[in-house]
Motif scaffolding. Structure first.
Motif, PDB file in Angstrom:
ATOM      1  N   GLU A 163      26.227 -96.230  37.765  1.00 36.71           N
ATOM      2  CA  GLU A 163      25.757 -96.797  39.020  1.00 36.71           C
ATOM      3  C   GLU A 163      25.405 -95.663  39.984  1.00 36.71           C
ATOM      4  O   GLU A 163      26.277 -94.892  40.393  1.00 36.71           O
ATOM      5  CB  GLU A 163      26.822 -97.711  39.627  1.00 36.71           C
ATOM      6  CG  GLU A 163      26.304 -98.446  40.840  1.00 36.71           C
ATOM      7  CD  GLU A 163      27.187 -99.624  41.223  1.00 36.71           C
ATOM      8  OE1 GLU A 163      28.362 -99.649  40.800  1.00 36.71           O
ATOM      9  OE2 GLU A 163      26.678-100.515  41.938  1.00 36.71           O
ATOM     10  N   ARG A 215      25.801 -91.426  45.566  1.00 42.13           N
ATOM     11  CA  ARG A 215      26.854 -91.240  44.589  1.00 42.13           C
ATOM     12  C   ARG A 215      26.412 -91.722  43.218  1.00 42.13           C
ATOM     13  O   ARG A 215      25.687 -92.703  43.101  1.00 42.13           O
ATOM     14  CB  ARG A 215      28.091 -92.061  45.000  1.00 42.13           C
ATOM     15  CG  ARG A 215      29.057 -91.283  45.879  1.00 42.13           C
ATOM     16  CD  ARG A 215      29.870 -92.222  46.721  1.00 42.13           C
ATOM     17  NE  ARG A 215      30.735 -93.086  45.904  1.00 42.13           N
ATOM     18  CZ  ARG A 215      31.989 -92.764  45.567  1.00 42.13           C
ATOM     19  NH1 ARG A 215      32.506 -91.613  45.935  1.00 42.13           N
ATOM     20  NH2 ARG A 215      32.721 -93.590  44.861  1.00 42.13           N
ATOM     21  N   ILE A 245      28.155 -92.879  39.791  1.00 39.27           N
ATOM     22  CA  ILE A 245      29.408 -93.228  39.132  1.00 39.27           C
ATOM     23  C   ILE A 245      29.094 -93.517  37.665  1.00 39.27           C
ATOM     24  O   ILE A 245      28.223 -94.338  37.363  1.00 39.27           O
ATOM     25  CB  ILE A 245      30.057 -94.489  39.776  1.00 39.27           C
ATOM     26  CG1 ILE A 245      30.209 -94.321  41.298  1.00 39.27           C
ATOM     27  CG2 ILE A 245      31.391 -94.818  39.103  1.00 39.27           C
ATOM     28  CD1 ILE A 245      31.195 -93.248  41.712  1.00 39.27           C
ATOM     29  N   TYR A 246      29.761 -92.786  36.771  1.00 36.54           N
ATOM     30  CA  TYR A 246      29.532 -92.990  35.336  1.00 36.54           C
ATOM     31  C   TYR A 246      30.859 -93.335  34.686  1.00 36.54           C
ATOM     32  O   TYR A 246      31.811 -92.563  34.784  1.00 36.54           O
ATOM     33  CB  TYR A 246      28.939 -91.710  34.725  1.00 36.54           C
ATOM     34  CG  TYR A 246      28.574 -91.845  33.276  1.00 36.54           C
ATOM     35  CD1 TYR A 246      27.479 -92.613  32.887  1.00 36.54           C
ATOM     36  CD2 TYR A 246      29.321 -91.220  32.284  1.00 36.54           C
ATOM     37  CE1 TYR A 246      27.135 -92.736  31.554  1.00 36.54           C
ATOM     38  CE2 TYR A 246      28.983 -91.338  30.948  1.00 36.54           C
ATOM     39  CZ  TYR A 246      27.879 -92.100  30.587  1.00 36.54           C
ATOM     40  OH  TYR A 246      27.541 -92.217  29.271  1.00 36.54           O
ATOM     41  N   GLY A 254      33.095 -95.232  35.664  1.00 35.26           N
ATOM     42  CA  GLY A 254      34.168 -95.276  36.655  1.00 35.26           C
ATOM     43  C   GLY A 254      34.476 -93.967  37.357  1.00 35.26           C
ATOM     44  O   GLY A 254      35.262 -93.949  38.296  1.00 35.26           O
ATOM     45  N   ALA A 255      33.834 -92.860  36.922  1.00 29.61           N
ATOM     46  CA  ALA A 255      34.144 -91.570  37.543  1.00 29.61           C
ATOM     47  C   ALA A 255      32.946 -91.074  38.360  1.00 29.61           C
ATOM     48  O   ALA A 255      31.793 -91.287  37.973  1.00 29.61           O
ATOM     49  CB  ALA A 255      34.491 -90.543  36.471  1.00 29.61           C
ATOM     50  N   ASP A 256      33.228 -90.433  39.456  1.00 26.36           N
ATOM     51  CA  ASP A 256      32.162 -89.871  40.288  1.00 26.36           C
ATOM     52  C   ASP A 256      31.689 -88.555  39.671  1.00 26.36           C
ATOM     53  O   ASP A 256      32.428 -87.573  39.622  1.00 26.36           O
ATOM     54  CB  ASP A 256      32.700 -89.626  41.711  1.00 26.36           C
ATOM     55  CG  ASP A 256      31.574 -89.251  42.684  1.00 26.36           C
ATOM     56  OD1 ASP A 256      30.533 -88.733  42.226  1.00 26.36           O
ATOM     57  OD2 ASP A 256      31.751 -89.484  43.892  1.00 26.36           O
ATOM     58  N   THR A 313      28.667 -87.116  40.604  1.00 23.75           N
ATOM     59  CA  THR A 313      27.559 -86.656  41.455  1.00 23.75           C
ATOM     60  C   THR A 313      27.430 -85.140  41.519  1.00 23.75           C
ATOM     61  O   THR A 313      26.329 -84.607  41.431  1.00 23.75           O
ATOM     62  CB  THR A 313      27.719 -87.197  42.899  1.00 23.75           C
ATOM     63  OG1 THR A 313      28.159 -88.549  42.826  1.00 23.75           O
ATOM     64  CG2 THR A 313      26.423 -87.108  43.675  1.00 23.75           C
TER      65      THR A 313
END
Ligand SMILES: Nc1ncnc2c1ncn2[C@@H]1O[C@H](COP(=O)(O)OP(=O)(O)O)[C@@H](O)[C@H]1O
Ligand SMILES: [Mg+2]
Length: 242
Positions: A4, A58, A60-61, A63-65, A67
């Motif tokens: 996202e 941002r 998010i892949y 659940g983790a950021d 960026t």
């Protein structure tokens, strides 16, 4: 949700190449990213792959950021991309070019070579594995570009005009390859100008214009969308008057 990206901004001097773009990708999707030249598609890909750090927004892949992470960290987490202008090692054999990707997860040459051979077979390059990469034709170069991405064992592959410049027969072969990548469980985002490719491959089309997503939906509906037609026509008129 696999990835996202929200509110992504990337500026070059006074030009906002990406201007608040948002995109959410579900696992298993094939998303077609379309839009006129200069819309910011490649720059957005660069942000997703960690090549360019956005000034805002941002990513998010799983659940983790991610960026601010390096390109290598993106690759390690499972994001691979192809380049609009491929940079292969022309004098090196096709096999060694693919091994460059395989070394991400295999630190010993024999294991990297095995992975490379597997990907070479999958992408239809077996006959040319020992030939210098520079000797490949257009379709072969496209296959190699895709093979190098697949050798990193990605979960998400970003194809930046990976099918451009092919004749209709070659395009059909390349579409089949992309289909088989998807069938292998890999999520794909495809930047492509040829609408037939988007229509035959993508479940969802997302339209970029001036760094923003201006439309999204089923490909057949999206290309009828008034704002989309306007974005393309506007670009065409500007080119004509330039
Ligand atoms: N490294 C860069 N430096 C300056 N301007 C850039 C750079 N990369 C891209 N741009 C500009 O950003 C805009 C978006 O480019 P790009 O992301 O390549 O669009 P697309 O892939 O949709 O054609 C264009 O106006 C382009 O000229
Ligand atoms: Mg581009």
């Amino acid at each position: 949700m696999l990835l996202e990206a929200s509110g992504i901004v990337k500026q070059f001097g006074s030009l906002r190449a990406v201007d608040g773009a948002c995109l959410a990708i579900d696992r298993g999707e094939v998303v077609g990213l379309i839009g006129p030249n200069g819309a910011g598609k490649s720059t957005f890909f660069n942000c997703l792959a960690g090549e360019v750090r956005p000034e805002a927004g941002r990513i998010i892949y799983k659940g983790a950021d991610i960026t601010a992470l390096s390109p290598e960290a993106h690759a390690r987490r499972g994001i691979a991309r192809t380049w609009q202008v491929p940079a292969v090692f022309a004098e090196m054999p096709v096999r060694d070019n693919v091994m460059v990707g395989a070394f991400l997860r295999h630190h010993h040459a024999p294991a990297a070579r095995r992975k490379a051979e597997e990907v070479i077979a999958f992408t239809g390059l077996a006959q040319q594995a020992g030939a210098p990469a520079g000797s490949l034709g257009t379709l072969g170069r496209k296959r190699l570009e895709i093979a190098r991405a697949l050798a990193t064992e990605p979960e998400l592959v970003l194809l930046d005009e990976a099918l451009a410049g092919l004749n209709p027969t070659e395009t059909a072969a390349a579409i089949e390859l992309v289909r088989s990548i998807h069938a292998a469980g890999i999520t794909l985002v495809i930047v492509e100008h040829v609408m037939a490719v988007i229509l035959s491959l993508a479940q969802r089309a997302v339209v970029f214009h001036q760094g923003k997503v201006i439309a999204a939906g089923p490909p057949a509906a999206v290309i009828e969308d008034e704002a989309v037609i306007e974005a393309y026509l506007g670009a065409r008129f500007r080119r004509r008057s330039a």
